[in-house]
Design a protein around this motif. Structure first.
Motif, PDB file in Angstrom:
ATOM      1  N   LEU A  84     -33.041  39.232  56.456  1.00 40.64           N
ATOM      2  CA  LEU A  84     -33.945  38.125  56.428  1.00 40.64           C
ATOM      3  C   LEU A  84     -35.278  37.972  55.810  1.00 40.64           C
ATOM      4  N   ARG A  85     -35.931  39.226  55.869  1.00 40.97           N
ATOM      5  CA  ARG A  85     -36.882  39.410  55.114  1.00 40.97           C
ATOM      6  C   ARG A  85     -36.809  39.139  53.641  1.00 40.97           C
ATOM      7  N   ALA A  86     -35.949  39.930  53.044  1.00 36.18           N
ATOM      8  CA  ALA A  86     -35.558  39.900  51.633  1.00 36.18           C
ATOM      9  C   ALA A  86     -35.262  38.347  51.257  1.00 36.18           C
ATOM     10  N   GLN A  87     -34.885  37.391  51.987  1.00 42.36           N
ATOM     11  CA  GLN A  87     -34.368  36.113  51.877  1.00 42.36           C
ATOM     12  C   GLN A  87     -35.565  35.342  51.931  1.00 42.36           C
ATOM     13  N   ALA A  88     -36.585  35.703  52.676  1.00 38.52           N
ATOM     14  CA  ALA A  88     -37.869  34.892  53.025  1.00 38.52           C
ATOM     15  C   ALA A  88     -38.712  35.226  51.806  1.00 38.52           C
ATOM     16  N   ARG A  89     -38.546  36.246  51.330  1.00 41.12           N
ATOM     17  CA  ARG A  89     -39.489  36.699  50.029  1.00 41.12           C
ATOM     18  C   ARG A  89     -38.825  36.201  48.772  1.00 41.12           C
TER      19      ARG A  89
ATOM     20  N   ALA B  97     -32.422  42.344  59.963  1.00 37.61           N
ATOM     21  CA  ALA B  97     -33.791  41.978  59.793  1.00 37.61           C
ATOM     22  C   ALA B  97     -34.298  42.063  58.359  1.00 37.61           C
ATOM     23  N   GLU B  98     -33.899  43.016  57.687  1.00 35.74           N
ATOM     24  CA  GLU B  98     -34.193  43.636  56.187  1.00 35.74           C
ATOM     25  C   GLU B  98     -33.548  42.325  55.441  1.00 35.74           C
TER      26      GLU B  98
ATOM     27  N   ARG C 229     -31.025  46.133  62.230  1.00 36.06           N
ATOM     28  CA  ARG C 229     -32.183  46.730  61.154  1.00 36.06           C
ATOM     29  C   ARG C 229     -31.640  45.988  59.945  1.00 36.06           C
ATOM     30  N   ARG C 230     -30.220  46.084  59.392  1.00 41.12           N
ATOM     31  CA  ARG C 230     -29.955  45.524  58.488  1.00 41.12           C
ATOM     32  C   ARG C 230     -30.029  43.917  58.251  1.00 41.12           C
TER      33      ARG C 230
END
Length: 72
Positions: free
Chosen positions: A13-18, A10-11, A7-8
């Motif tokens: 990777l999402r933050a980096q993508a944003r 995934a979070e 989960r960490r």
């Protein structure tokens, strides 16, 4: 459990993508070099290549008449 690290990740990777992560900075020591050639260099090479091609075609038409096809 394995769900927490996944989960960490995934979070993160999402933050980096944003764009929420830290910006990438080049390593210190050597300045960042531009790769490839500049527009000025490319245009100069194209001009020189066109001049050489024109000179070769002009010499060919003078020295060996009839080799190049007629345009009219």
């Amino acid at each position: 459990m394995t769900a927490d690290p996944e989960r960490r990740l995934a979070e993160a990777l999402r933050a980096q993508a944003r764009g929420g992560g830290r910006p990438m900075t080049p390593p210190r020591g050597e300045p960042e070099r531009e790769t490839g050639m500049s527009v000025r260099t490319a245009l100069l090479l194209a001009l020189l290549g066109g001049g050489v091609l024109g000179a070769v075609l002009a010499l060919l038409s003078l020295l060996a008449p009839g080799v190049l096809p007629a345009l009219g």
